[in-house]
Design an enzyme around this catalytic site. Structure first.
Site: not given
Length: 342
Positions: A10, A15-16, A35, A86, A158, A162, A187, A190
């Site tokens: 991702g 975050i990635a 993607r 995700s 959501y 998760k 987390p 964020v």
């Protein structure tokens, strides 16, 4: 250890991208999935905003969580996987299946591919939503890693996705992992430096406050800087003590949104002139939610104490996050600097 290849899934995610920065700065080679390969330039630009010109230390491969294609190639030759891809709140999700199936199936697809490639350890980006949702007010606080969200309670889909996705990952490791290790990072909201116009949904909280929303709901949350979340991912990837463990990522005690507003007014100066700390009565929020789907998701959170502790990460991995105040201010300053506040 440095020069090993890490797959970060991702690659367009907030975050990635900070995880990629942290890994490249530590000498790792990174491969990331997107993607559509047309977003490579955007991702590289975001990393440059964070101070990293990745060059040939970063490569891209097309892979989608809803398809098997590409994942075997994505994990080939990788010692580790940081799996953060995700579904996130986009407005496209309508049914429970829209949320849950991609999250669960996506996790399992990545884990199977990683196991097949001989990956040592997968670090899963989960969420506090898999820990602190659906509980009664009488449940002990602060929450910690031994808690799992009660998805039989009143939870946002959501958070349900998760929770089920992380549980599916642990079940896979226990039953089919064949020795591959898993660690999870959970987390809270964020914050931290935005790298471009595509950022996490938590950042919208600060953007909305800066743009003068008329009041704030009585909602409580933990906060953490994305750079510290990335650092925790790397620690969870490398430290032998992290195998088989979950780690909450949060900085200090939780805050009410009105507290966040006051921090912005005190620390950000004239750019926060439109920020209000006026708390909206719960009945007004419930009434507004009837016509606002985005606000509807906040209803289970009204008045709930969501304090959680990161003592485990601090004790076991030596993790030391920035303060929650600094994380919030860094968010606002980056939004202003990049011209993302109307």
């Amino acid at each position: 250890m440095a020069n090993e290849r890490v797959l970060v899934t991702g690659g367009t995610g907030f975050i990635a991208q900070h995880c990629m920065v942290a890994l490249i700065e530590r000498g790792f080679t990174v491969r990331t999935t997107v993607r559509t390969l047309s977003r490579e330039t955007e991702v590289r630009d975001h990393l440059r905003t964070a101070g990293v010109d990745a060059g040939d230390r970063l490569s891209f491969i097309r892979a989608d969580l809803s398809e098997d294609a590409g994942w075997a190639d994505a994990v080939a030759g990788c010692a580790y996987v940081v799996h953060g891809a995700s579904p996130t709140p986009s407005g496209d999700q309508v049914t429970e299946a829209d949320w849950v199936r991609p999250a669960v199936d996506g996790n399992l697809r990545v884990l199977r591919a990683a196991r097949g490639a001989g990956v040592k350890r997968v670090v899963l980006t989960s969420a506090f939503g898999a820990i602190g949702a659906g509980h009664k007010a009488s449940h002990r606080r602060p929450f910690d890693e031994t808690d799992w969200s009660d998805i039989s309670g009143n939870v946002w889909l959501y958070q349900k996705s998760k929770t089920l996705a992380e549980r599916a990952a642990w079940e896979f490791i226990a039953g089919e992992g064949q020795g591959m290790e898993l660690a999870a990072v959970n987390p809270t909201a964020v914050m931290g430096p935005v790298l471009g116009a595509d950022y996490s949904h938590s950042i919208r909280l600060i953007k909305n406050l800066l743009e003068g929303q008329q009041g704030v709901p009585r909602i409580n949350s933990g906060f953490v800087d994305v750079r510290d979340v990335a650092d925790l991912h790397v620690r969870a990837m490398l430290d032998p003590a992290a195998a088989g463990e979950r780690f909450v990522a949060t900085a200090g005690e939780s805050l009410w949104i009105a507290d966040v507003a006051r921090i912005l007014r005190e620390r950000v100066g004239p750019a926060a002139a439109r920020v209000t700390s006026k708390v909206l009565p719960n009945w007004i929020v419930r009434m507004a939610a009837k016509s606002n789907p985005a606000m509807r998701s906040t209803l289970p959170l009204l008045g709930m104490d969501l304090n959680v502790t990161a003592a485990k990460a601090e004790r076991l991995l030596g993790w030391k996050p920035r303060s929650r105040e600094d994380a919030i201010v860094a968010t606002a300053e980056s939004l202003i600097r990049l011209g993302l506040v109307s």
